[in-house]
Design a protein around this motif. Structure first.
Motif, short mmCIF file in Angstrom:
data_model
loop_
_atom_site.label_atom_id
_atom_site.label_comp_id
_atom_site.label_asym_id
_atom_site.label_seq_id
_atom_site.Cartn_x
_atom_site.Cartn_y
_atom_site.Cartn_z
N ALA A 1 -17.94 3.19 -5.48
CA ALA A 1 -19.18 4.16 -5.92
C ALA A 1 -17.62 4.98 -6.24
O ALA A 1 -18.38 6.09 -7.34
CB ALA A 1 -19.87 3.82 -4.95
N GLY A 2 -16.77 5.11 -5.37
CA GLY A 2 -16.01 6.42 -5.37
C GLY A 2 -14.90 6.28 -7.15
O GLY A 2 -14.90 7.15 -7.39
N GLY A 3 -15.44 5.49 -7.82
CA GLY A 3 -14.48 5.17 -8.74
C GLY A 3 -12.90 4.59 -9.03
O GLY A 3 -12.07 4.21 -9.53
N ASP A 4 -12.74 3.69 -7.71
CA ASP A 4 -12.01 2.47 -8.14
C ASP A 4 -12.12 1.52 -8.63
O ASP A 4 -13.15 1.09 -8.11
CB ASP A 4 -11.25 2.38 -6.36
CG ASP A 4 -10.55 3.27 -5.21
OD1 ASP A 4 -10.02 4.55 -6.52
OD2 ASP A 4 -11.25 2.89 -4.31
N SER A 5 -11.84 0.79 -9.57
CA SER A 5 -11.60 0.03 -10.14
C SER A 5 -11.62 -1.03 -9.22
O SER A 5 -10.96 -1.40 -8.47
CB SER A 5 -10.78 -0.65 -11.19
OG SER A 5 -9.41 -1.36 -10.13
N VAL A 6 -11.83 -2.30 -9.42
CA VAL A 6 -11.54 -3.65 -8.92
C VAL A 6 -10.56 -4.20 -8.69
O VAL A 6 -9.65 -4.09 -7.68
CB VAL A 6 -12.47 -4.85 -9.83
CG1 VAL A 6 -11.99 -6.39 -9.37
CG2 VAL A 6 -13.56 -4.65 -9.33
N ASP A 7 -9.17 -3.80 -9.77
CA ASP A 7 -7.79 -3.84 -9.70
C ASP A 7 -7.27 -3.02 -8.96
O ASP A 7 -6.36 -3.46 -8.07
CB ASP A 7 -7.33 -3.80 -10.91
CG ASP A 7 -7.38 -5.45 -11.84
OD1 ASP A 7 -7.88 -6.00 -11.16
OD2 ASP A 7 -8.02 -4.66 -13.18
N ASP A 8 -7.58 -1.91 -8.57
CA ASP A 8 -7.38 -0.76 -7.51
C ASP A 8 -7.75 -1.11 -6.15
O ASP A 8 -6.29 -1.66 -5.30
CB ASP A 8 -7.92 0.20 -7.55
CG ASP A 8 -7.63 1.48 -8.41
OD1 ASP A 8 -6.52 0.80 -9.22
OD2 ASP A 8 -8.80 2.02 -9.17
N ILE A 9 -8.69 -1.67 -5.61
CA ILE A 9 -8.65 -2.79 -4.21
C ILE A 9 -8.22 -3.20 -4.16
O ILE A 9 -7.57 -3.64 -3.66
CB ILE A 9 -10.51 -2.40 -4.10
CG1 ILE A 9 -10.99 -1.34 -3.92
CG2 ILE A 9 -10.99 -3.42 -3.48
CD1 ILE A 9 -12.88 -1.26 -4.78
N LEU A 10 -8.21 -4.64 -5.03
CA LEU A 10 -7.33 -5.56 -4.62
C LEU A 10 -5.84 -5.25 -4.63
O LEU A 10 -5.25 -6.31 -3.18
CB LEU A 10 -7.35 -6.79 -5.59
CG LEU A 10 -8.63 -7.66 -6.13
CD1 LEU A 10 -8.68 -8.10 -6.95
CD2 LEU A 10 -9.73 -7.70 -4.78
N ALA A 11 -5.28 -4.68 -5.22
CA ALA A 11 -3.73 -4.17 -4.67
C ALA A 11 -3.75 -3.17 -3.55
O ALA A 11 -2.45 -3.67 -3.05
CB ALA A 11 -3.29 -2.51 -5.92
N GLU A 12 -4.89 -2.96 -3.32
CA GLU A 12 -4.92 -1.87 -2.44
C GLU A 12 -4.75 -2.97 -0.77
O GLU A 12 -4.81 -2.76 0.15
CB GLU A 12 -5.90 -1.09 -2.21
CG GLU A 12 -5.92 -0.07 -0.42
CD GLU A 12 -4.81 1.04 -0.27
OE1 GLU A 12 -4.22 1.40 0.82
OE2 GLU A 12 -3.89 1.57 -1.41
N PHE A 13 -5.92 -3.86 -0.86
CA PHE A 13 -6.24 -4.78 0.25
C PHE A 13 -5.88 -6.26 -0.59
O PHE A 13 -6.88 -6.78 -0.76
CB PHE A 13 -7.45 -4.90 0.61
CG PHE A 13 -8.03 -3.31 1.14
CD1 PHE A 13 -7.32 -2.60 2.17
CD2 PHE A 13 -9.18 -2.91 0.23
CE1 PHE A 13 -8.10 -1.64 2.62
CE2 PHE A 13 -8.86 -1.34 0.62
CZ PHE A 13 -8.70 -0.68 1.07
N PRO A 14 -4.32 -6.62 -0.61
CA PRO A 14 -4.64 -8.08 -0.87
C PRO A 14 -5.11 -9.20 -0.95
O PRO A 14 -4.64 -10.18 -1.31
CB PRO A 14 -2.23 -7.85 -0.32
CG PRO A 14 -1.72 -7.12 -0.05
CD PRO A 14 -3.66 -6.33 -0.07
N ASP A 15 -5.23 -9.29 0.83
CA ASP A 15 -6.08 -10.23 1.19
C ASP A 15 -7.38 -10.23 0.60
O ASP A 15 -8.30 -11.80 0.90
CB ASP A 15 -6.22 -10.59 2.80
CG ASP A 15 -6.78 -9.34 3.53
OD1 ASP A 15 -6.59 -7.55 2.76
OD2 ASP A 15 -7.08 -9.05 5.15
N LEU A 16 -7.77 -9.79 0.07
CA LEU A 16 -9.19 -9.85 -0.73
C LEU A 16 -9.37 -10.65 -2.45
O LEU A 16 -8.13 -10.18 -2.69
CB LEU A 16 -10.34 -7.88 -1.19
CG LEU A 16 -10.51 -7.18 0.10
CD1 LEU A 16 -10.47 -6.40 -0.92
CD2 LEU A 16 -11.62 -8.43 1.00
#
Length: 84
Positions: free
Chosen positions: A43-58
């Motif tokens: 909701a804050g604007g992070d993309s799926v790819d952004d989140i996956l890069a930040e949390f590699p176990d997801l």
């Protein structure tokens, strides 16, 4: 795209509610990533790819599961309001 049957259930199977993990909040695969916090990132604007890069176990499916969980929760909430 999420199909109306089997894929939905397999995605929702990634969401765990356990009173011993994060005070019973829904989490992804028991990893202590709450559905709520991941939805806030989206909701804050992070993309799926952004989140996956930040949390590699997801995994991408984990984020889809969060969205599916939210959609199901909204349906339940809407039905509850309609009955009240």
């Amino acid at each position: 795209m999420i199909s109306p049957s089997g894929d939905r259930q397999s995605l929702l199977g990634r969401i765990v509610i356990d009173p011993e993990i994060c005070h019973g909040k829904p989490v992804v695969r028991g990893l202590r990533y709450t559905v709520e916090s991941l939805l806030e990132y989206l909701a804050g604007g992070d993309s799926v790819d952004d989140i996956l890069a930040e949390f590699p176990d997801l995994e991408r499916e984990d984020l889809l599961a969060c969205l599916q969980h939210a959609a199901v929760s909204m349906k339940v909430h809407s039905r509850h309001l309609a009955v009240a």
